[in-house]
Design a protein around this motif. Structure first.
Motif, PDB file in Angstrom:
ATOM      1  N   ASP A 270     -11.937   0.337   9.022  1.00 61.82           N
ATOM      2  CA  ASP A 270     -13.121  -0.471   9.304  1.00 61.82           C
ATOM      3  C   ASP A 270     -13.785  -1.096   7.944  1.00 61.82           C
ATOM      4  N   ALA A 271     -13.672  -0.359   6.781  1.00 59.52           N
ATOM      5  CA  ALA A 271     -14.257  -0.802   5.701  1.00 59.52           C
ATOM      6  C   ALA A 271     -13.563  -2.072   5.411  1.00 59.52           C
TER       7      ALA A 271
ATOM      8  N   TYR B  78      -4.533  -3.465   7.052  1.00 61.11           N
ATOM      9  CA  TYR B  78      -5.075  -2.297   6.502  1.00 61.11           C
ATOM     10  C   TYR B  78      -4.606  -1.299   7.578  1.00 61.11           C
ATOM     11  N   SER B  79      -4.387  -0.075   7.054  1.00 63.21           N
ATOM     12  CA  SER B  79      -3.678   1.217   7.836  1.00 63.21           C
ATOM     13  C   SER B  79      -4.184   2.357   6.972  1.00 63.21           C
ATOM     14  N   GLY B  80      -4.343   3.444   8.021  1.00 64.56           N
ATOM     15  CA  GLY B  80      -4.905   4.746   7.192  1.00 64.56           C
ATOM     16  C   GLY B  80      -5.711   5.377   8.168  1.00 64.56           C
ATOM     17  N   VAL B  81      -6.975   6.058   7.510  1.00 59.35           N
ATOM     18  CA  VAL B  81      -7.855   6.690   8.279  1.00 59.35           C
ATOM     19  C   VAL B  81      -8.869   5.690   8.738  1.00 59.35           C
TER      20      VAL B  81
ATOM     21  N   GLY C 147       0.812  -1.219  -0.116  1.00 58.55           N
ATOM     22  CA  GLY C 147       0.002   0.131   0.054  1.00 58.55           C
ATOM     23  C   GLY C 147       0.766   1.166   0.138  1.00 58.55           C
ATOM     24  N   HIS C 148       2.185   1.077  -0.074  1.00 56.06           N
ATOM     25  CA  HIS C 148       2.802   2.135   0.024  1.00 56.06           C
ATOM     26  C   HIS C 148       3.947   2.281  -1.025  1.00 56.06           C
TER      27      HIS C 148
ATOM     28  N   ALA D 149       2.010   9.636   9.764  1.00 55.28           N
ATOM     29  CA  ALA D 149       1.662   8.266  10.197  1.00 55.28           C
ATOM     30  C   ALA D 149       0.213   7.975  10.105  1.00 55.28           C
ATOM     31  N   ALA D 150      -0.320   6.591   9.651  1.00 58.51           N
ATOM     32  CA  ALA D 150      -1.370   6.250   9.617  1.00 58.51           C
ATOM     33  C   ALA D 150      -2.018   6.462  11.028  1.00 58.51           C
TER      34      ALA D 150
END
Length: 435
Positions: free
Chosen positions: A279-280, A271-274, A151-152, A211-212
Motif C-alpha cells: 500500500d505504501a 510491489y510485492s510483500g506484506v 527486490g529478490h 510467498a508474498a
C-alpha cells in the motif's frame, strides 16, 4: 572422432531408446548451422556420466540441452557431435517445506518447481522467462535473472547444493540440501553461469522463500523511453523499493505509433510483500509519477504486460528474437544510455528493456540487419567501456561471430576449464567465444 565407433559404444552401454540418430530429430537440436550426429537422452545421473566418459574417450563434442530457451545466449558451438538431452531427468527429488528447501533434477521445469512450492505458500525468489520450458539445470547453468530480480535474489543466492558430471565423466558434488550447509561454496558459484562449459548439471538443491502476501503491478505509459528511465530512477531512490522495475521501448511503426497500445513504451512497476508495504508503494508511485497516468493492472491486462516483460530477454509475444546485446552498467548510467543511444537503437529496429535497479539493459532485434547490428554492437561497447561497464552479444544470430571483448583473467578461467574438461568436449568455443 569415429562416428561409428561412438555409436556402437553408446549402444553397448545404454538402452537402445536412449540414443537417437533420426535426421529429423537431430535437426531439431541444430545450432549455428551445425547438426549433431546423435541425440542422447539419459534417464539417470549414471547414464549422463557414461555418455560423457565415452564422449571424452572418442573426443566427441557435446552440447547439453534442457528446455533450449537459452541456447542462443552464447555463441554457436565450434564443434557439435552429440546433443545431450536432459529432459528425462525431471524428478523432484525432495521438498522440505519446514526448511524451505527443494531438491530437483536438472530436467525439472521451473513451472513444476513453482507449482509445488505454491501449494505450501512458498516460491522461488525469481520468476524466469518461459518457465514452462526453462529447466532447473539450464537456469543454474545460465545464472538466469528473474522478473522480480530487483527486490529478490539471483540463482547463486538460492543455490544450496549441486551435482554435476565433468567433461571426464566424473560425478562432482558441492554444497548440500540444507540452508546452513556451506560446503562447496566456490564450486557452486563457479558452475552457475558457466553455460555447460565446465560440467553438466544433473541435480540442484534450492532455497525457497515464503510467498508474498499481496502484490500490485502498475504500467505507466510515457512519451519517451528517457521519461520512463527517469521515473524509474526516482522509484529506486525511494522506499519501499519495487520488486520489479522495468522500462520498455519498442520501435515506431509505419503510422508513427507504437506496435501495441498498452505495453510498448513506458515503465512497469511492481510491489510485492506484506499488505502495508505494498500500500505504501502504491501511494509513493502516484506521488512520483507526477502528471503520468498510473494504470494499476489486474486480470488479463496484468498477465499480458507481466508475461511480455518477464519473457523479453528471450522472446517478444512468443516470437524469438533474432539478435541481441546486453549491457551491464551502473544504475545511474542507464538514464544516460537512454539519452545518448536509445533513439539510434530504435531507428535501427531494436526494442529496449532496462532493469533500473540492476543497471541491466537488453537491446533486442526482431530481424537481423548485420550492418545495423554491427553499429549497435560498436556503440554499446564504446558506451559501456567509457563508464567501466560491460556490453556483449547475448542473443546470437546463426553463423555470426563478432569480435568479443577480452575476458578478464582469462588464463585463470582456462585453467579451470582444463581441470574439469581437459579434452574440451563440452560446448566448445561457446563461453565468450574463448573456450
Amino acid at each position: 572422432m569415429t562416428t561409428t565407433a561412438l555409436h556402437e559404444a553408446l549402444n553397448g552401454e545404454l538402452p537402445a531408446e536412449r540414443v537417437c540418430t533420426d535426421p529429423e530429430t537431430c535437426a531439431s537440436f541444430s545450432l549455428g548451422g551445425r547438426t549433431p550426429s546423435f541425440v542422447v537422452a539419459p534417464a539417470t545421473e549414471t547414464e549422463v556420466a557414461t555418455v560423457l566418459a565415452l564422449a571424452c574417450k572418442y573426443q566427441a563434442k557435446v552440447v547439453p540441452w534442457g528446455g533450449g530457451t537459452k541456447q542462443r545466449q552464447i555463441p554457436p558451438p565450434e564443434g557439435y557431435d552429440l546433443a545431450l538431452d536432459l529432459s528425462r531427468l525431471d524428478n523432484i527429488v525432495a521438498h522440505d517445506p519446514a526448511d524451505l528447501t527443494m531438491v530437483v533434477q536438472a530436467g525439472c521445469t521451473a513451472a513444476s518447481v513453482l507449482r509445488l512450492a505454491a501449494k505450501h505458500g512458498q516460491w522461488l525468489p525469481f520468476d524466469v522467462p518461459l518457465a514452462p520450458k526453462a529447466t532447473a539445470g539450464g537456469i543454474v547453468a545460465s545464472a538466469a535473472l528473474g522478473f522480480e530480480r530487483t527486490g529478490h535474489m539471483s540463482v547463486r543466492d538460492v543455490l544450496l547444493g549441486i551435482r554435476c558430471v565433468t567433461g571426464k565423466g566424473e560425478l562432482v558434488r558441492a554444497g548440500g540440501r540444507v540452508v546452513k550447509n556451506v560446503a562447496g561454496y566456490d564450486l557452486m558459484r563457479l558452475l552457475a553461469g558457466s553455460f555447460g562449459t565446465l560440467g553438466v548439471v544433473t541435480e540442484v538443491a534450492l532455497r525457497l522463500w515464503p510467498a508474498a502476501q499481496v502484490g500490485a503491478t502498475a504500467w505507466v505509459p510515457t512519451s519517451s523511453w528517457r521519461d520512463a528511465l527517469e521515473l524509474g530512477t526516482r522509484c529506486v531512490a525511494e522506499q519501499p523499493e519495487p520488486t520489479a522495475l522495468l522500462a520498455l521501448a519498442a520501435p515506431r511503426g509505419p503510422d508513427g505509433g507504437h506496435d501495441t497500445e498498452l505495453s510498448s513504451l513506458g515503465l512497469l512497476v511492481r510491489y510485492s510483500g506484506v499488505a502495508g508495504e505494498v500500500d505504501a508503494g502504491r501511494e509513493r508511485l502516484h506521488s512520483l509519477a507526477g502528471g503520468w497516468e498510473v494504470r494499476w493492472l489486474s486480470g488479463s491486462a496484468e498477465t499480458t504486460v507481466v508475461e511480455r516483460l518477464r519473457d523479453f530477454p528471450l522472446v517478444d509475444r512468443g516470437r524469438p528474437w533474432q539478435a541481441g546485446i546486453r549491457l551491464a552498467l551502473l544504475p545511474s548510467d542507464v538514464v544516460e544510455f537512454g539519452a545518448a543511444l536509445s533513439a539510434a537503437m530504435l531507428e535501427w529496429g531494436a526494442s529496449l528493456c532496462a532493469n533500473l535497479a540492476r543497471g541491466t539493459v537488453y537491446v533486442r532485434f526482431p530481424q537481423v540487419d548485420r550492418h545495423a547490428l554491427q553499429r549497435a554492437c560498436r556503440a554499446c561497447a564504446a558506451f559501456a567501456e567509457d563508464r567501466r561497464g560491460w556490453a556483449w552479444v547475448d542473443w546470437w544470430p546463426d553463423d555470426w561471430r563478432p569480435e568479443t571483448p577480452p575476458l578478464p583473467h582469462l588464463h585463470l578461467s582456462r585453467g579451470v576449464k582444463a581441470a574439469l574438461d581437459p579434452r574440451g568436449i563440452l560446448n566448445p568455443g561457446r563461453y565468450w567465444g574463448h573456450w
